[in-house]
Design a protein around this motif. Structure first.
Motif, PDB file in Angstrom:
ATOM      1  N   LEU A   1       0.740  -1.194  -0.198  1.00 36.86           N
ATOM      2  CA  LEU A   1      -0.184  -0.015  -0.101  1.00 36.86           C
ATOM      3  C   LEU A   1       0.906   1.323  -0.015  1.00 36.86           C
ATOM      4  N   SER A   2       1.869   1.186   0.502  1.00 39.07           N
ATOM      5  CA  SER A   2       2.911   2.429   0.669  1.00 39.07           C
ATOM      6  C   SER A   2       3.355   2.920  -0.754  1.00 39.07           C
ATOM      7  N   VAL A   3       3.903   1.536  -1.275  1.00 43.61           N
ATOM      8  CA  VAL A   3       4.389   1.889  -2.648  1.00 43.61           C
ATOM      9  C   VAL A   3       3.191   2.015  -3.638  1.00 43.61           C
ATOM     10  N   LEU A   4       2.190   1.816  -3.333  1.00 45.64           N
ATOM     11  CA  LEU A   4       0.826   2.050  -4.312  1.00 45.64           C
ATOM     12  C   LEU A   4       0.623   3.703  -4.120  1.00 45.64           C
ATOM     13  N   PHE A   5       0.824   4.064  -2.755  1.00 40.90           N
ATOM     14  CA  PHE A   5       0.373   5.359  -2.405  1.00 40.90           C
ATOM     15  C   PHE A   5       1.458   6.377  -2.995  1.00 40.90           C
ATOM     16  N   VAL A   6       2.821   6.182  -2.939  1.00 40.37           N
ATOM     17  CA  VAL A   6       3.816   6.689  -3.467  1.00 40.37           C
ATOM     18  C   VAL A   6       3.665   6.839  -5.083  1.00 40.37           C
ATOM     19  N   THR A   7       3.383   5.822  -5.803  1.00 38.55           N
ATOM     20  CA  THR A   7       3.309   5.862  -7.313  1.00 38.55           C
ATOM     21  C   THR A   7       1.960   6.580  -7.599  1.00 38.55           C
ATOM     22  N   GLN A   8       0.932   6.485  -6.827  1.00 42.29           N
ATOM     23  CA  GLN A   8      -0.233   7.623  -7.054  1.00 42.29           C
ATOM     24  C   GLN A   8      -0.148   9.000  -6.995  1.00 42.29           C
ATOM     25  N   LEU A   9       0.547   9.362  -5.783  1.00 46.62           N
ATOM     26  CA  LEU A   9       0.676  10.612  -5.445  1.00 46.62           C
ATOM     27  C   LEU A   9       1.911  11.406  -6.119  1.00 46.62           C
ATOM     28  N   TYR A  10       3.088  10.514  -6.658  1.00 49.55           N
ATOM     29  CA  TYR A  10       4.202  11.413  -7.044  1.00 49.55           C
ATOM     30  C   TYR A  10       3.826  12.005  -8.582  1.00 49.55           C
ATOM     31  N   PRO A  11       2.989  11.387  -9.465  1.00 52.19           N
ATOM     32  CA  PRO A  11       2.910  12.326 -10.491  1.00 52.19           C
ATOM     33  C   PRO A  11       2.049  13.587 -10.214  1.00 52.19           C
ATOM     34  N   LEU A  12       1.529  13.622  -9.202  1.00 45.91           N
ATOM     35  CA  LEU A  12       0.603  15.050  -8.799  1.00 45.91           C
ATOM     36  C   LEU A  12       1.873  16.040  -8.359  1.00 45.91           C
ATOM     37  N   VAL A  13       2.802  15.425  -7.345  1.00 44.54           N
ATOM     38  CA  VAL A  13       3.854  16.122  -7.053  1.00 44.54           C
ATOM     39  C   VAL A  13       4.775  16.751  -8.078  1.00 44.54           C
ATOM     40  N   TRP A  14       5.147  15.890  -8.912  1.00 46.09           N
ATOM     41  CA  TRP A  14       6.002  15.957  -9.850  1.00 46.09           C
ATOM     42  C   TRP A  14       5.427  17.204 -10.872  1.00 46.09           C
ATOM     43  N   LEU A  15       4.015  17.155 -11.046  1.00 44.88           N
ATOM     44  CA  LEU A  15       3.370  18.071 -11.821  1.00 44.88           C
ATOM     45  C   LEU A  15       3.402  19.476 -11.414  1.00 44.88           C
ATOM     46  N   VAL A  16       3.179  19.543 -10.124  1.00 42.85           N
ATOM     47  CA  VAL A  16       3.279  20.920  -9.268  1.00 42.85           C
ATOM     48  C   VAL A  16       4.957  21.613  -9.387  1.00 42.85           C
ATOM     49  N   LEU A  17       5.858  20.512  -9.277  1.00 43.66           N
ATOM     50  CA  LEU A  17       7.149  20.982  -9.367  1.00 43.66           C
ATOM     51  C   LEU A  17       7.427  21.226 -10.739  1.00 43.66           C
ATOM     52  N   TYR A  18       6.915  20.813 -11.819  1.00 47.50           N
ATOM     53  CA  TYR A  18       7.140  21.040 -13.099  1.00 47.50           C
ATOM     54  C   TYR A  18       6.624  22.446 -13.622  1.00 47.50           C
ATOM     55  N   SER A  19       5.506  22.802 -12.774  1.00 47.72           N
ATOM     56  CA  SER A  19       4.906  24.059 -13.115  1.00 47.72           C
ATOM     57  C   SER A  19       5.476  25.187 -12.832  1.00 47.72           C
ATOM     58  N   PHE A  20       6.510  24.977 -11.851  1.00 51.59           N
ATOM     59  CA  PHE A  20       7.367  26.127 -11.486  1.00 51.59           C
ATOM     60  C   PHE A  20       8.839  26.321 -11.896  1.00 51.59           C
TER      61      PHE A  20
ATOM     62  N   TYR B   1       6.757  25.017 -21.728  1.00 45.00           N
ATOM     63  CA  TYR B   1       6.709  23.663 -20.782  1.00 45.00           C
ATOM     64  C   TYR B   1       6.179  24.000 -19.634  1.00 45.00           C
ATOM     65  N   GLY B   2       6.743  25.006 -19.040  1.00 43.67           N
ATOM     66  CA  GLY B   2       6.539  25.703 -17.498  1.00 43.67           C
ATOM     67  C   GLY B   2       4.971  26.062 -17.397  1.00 43.67           C
ATOM     68  N   ALA B   3       4.455  26.759 -18.854  1.00 37.61           N
ATOM     69  CA  ALA B   3       3.316  27.215 -18.583  1.00 37.61           C
ATOM     70  C   ALA B   3       2.167  26.106 -18.910  1.00 37.61           C
ATOM     71  N   ILE B   4       2.656  25.060 -19.760  1.00 36.27           N
ATOM     72  CA  ILE B   4       1.639  23.989 -19.746  1.00 36.27           C
ATOM     73  C   ILE B   4       1.580  23.265 -18.465  1.00 36.27           C
ATOM     74  N   GLY B   5       2.554  23.130 -17.893  1.00 36.30           N
ATOM     75  CA  GLY B   5       2.400  22.545 -16.389  1.00 36.30           C
ATOM     76  C   GLY B   5       1.493  23.319 -15.588  1.00 36.30           C
ATOM     77  N   ALA B   6       1.655  24.404 -15.480  1.00 33.02           N
ATOM     78  CA  ALA B   6       0.836  25.360 -14.820  1.00 33.02           C
ATOM     79  C   ALA B   6      -0.583  25.142 -15.142  1.00 33.02           C
ATOM     80  N   LEU B   7      -0.966  25.260 -16.146  1.00 27.78           N
ATOM     81  CA  LEU B   7      -2.387  25.389 -16.832  1.00 27.78           C
ATOM     82  C   LEU B   7      -2.810  23.827 -16.461  1.00 27.78           C
ATOM     83  N   LEU B   8      -2.003  22.752 -16.588  1.00 29.38           N
ATOM     84  CA  LEU B   8      -2.627  21.345 -16.000  1.00 29.38           C
ATOM     85  C   LEU B   8      -2.955  21.238 -14.534  1.00 29.38           C
TER      86      LEU B   8
END
Length: 295
Positions: free
Chosen positions: A34-53, A259-266
């Protein structure tokens, strides 16, 4: 009597201890998964936020797991202004809200008629709706475009709402019918004996009882329509009518991509879905369990 009960009590205590140990071992085995599953599901969202900045240079240097050197809020300003965020957001809210409302009304009436009425073709109608779940959306693009062009609704919001309703209704009927089968018939019989009509029974009894699965259908339909791009790209060409996913195209030029603006829009586009989901997550879970177990 005390001699006979003593061994039984000891056996029961041993059995309880064994069950407790088994549960602990199972819990310990499931927790890492469950911990691995949680990380794999949460990481794309965290990555997108970092990507947008990040700037384009930071994004293209290959450091996918790095933090931005500084928070580039200009990306969000570009996404808000250059991505026509408010205009596309309004169009997405309009199309999605109308679709969800009509799907709930139509699917609840269909599910009610299939599960609560005793008629010959109920099973056949349910089978037809289940077949509708298996039809791929891409296979309908060309015929729908020809039909919409001939009837004059191409490049309108109606050209999106109609197929969205068509593809969302089967799964909604499936979820709602599974729940409505479990509602006792005595409730309706009492209402009919008191003089309530079929429409009054449906509106005042069935619909209030079916709130959990209805909320599940709302969220599932909302998410699928909010993120849909293929139909919108095919049937809508006017800038004033485009939905939120089209904002990404505003930052893709012939020779450069922001790319940064695309991440922010997403991120901005995902916020409404995340807020609605967490606000109604408990109802969604109850609705899915009710439809699966009671059906």
């Amino acid at each position: 009597m005390s001699i006979n009960s003593s061994p039984n009590a000891a056996v029961q205590r041993t059995s309880v201890r064994l069950r407790s140990r088994t549960f602990k071992w199972k819990k310990a085995a499931v927790l890492p998964f469950l911990s691995v599953l949680f990380v794999t599901q949460l990481y794309p969202l965290v990555w997108l936020v970092l990507y947008s900045f990040k700037t384009n240079e930071e994004i293209l240097d290959g450091s996918f797991f790095s933090f931005p050197r500084e928070l580039r809020w200009q990306n969000y300003k570009d996404a808000y202004e250059g991505g026509h965020y408010l205009q596309y957001l309004f169009n997405s809210l309009l199309v999605t809200s109308v679709t969800v409302a009509l799907v709930i009304v139509l699917s609840s009436m269909v599910a009610y008629s299939i599960t609560r009425f005793r008629w010959r073709y109920g099973t056949l109608v349910m089978t037809v709706f289940l077949i509708g779940i298996m039809i791929p959306l891409q296979a309908t693009l060309l015929p729908l475009m020809i039909i919409f062009k001939n009837i004059g609704i191409l490049n309108t919001h109606l050209a999106l709402i109609l197929p969205y309703i068509t593809f969302s209704t089967p799964i909604a009927v499936f979820v709602l019918s599974g729940f409505m089968k479990s509602i006792p018939y005595e409730i309706e019989e009492s209402a009919i004996m008191d003089g309530a009509s079929v429409y009054r029974t449906f509106r005042s009894i069935i619909m209030p009882v079916s709130v959990p699965p209805i909320m599940t259908v709302c969220i599932l339909t909302f998410i699928s329509i909010w993120n849909e791009y293929i139909l919108a790209a095919t049937f809508i060409s006017s800038e004033k009518l485009k939905t939120l996913p089209f904002g990404v195209n505003s930052f893709i030029g012939q020779y450069s991509v922001n790319y940064g603006a695309i991440g922010a829009l997403l991120v901005l586009g995902a916020l409404p879905v995340i807020i609605i989901y967490f606000a109604l997550s408990e109802r969604i879970t109850k609705g899915m369990v009710a439809g699966a177990v009671k059906g």
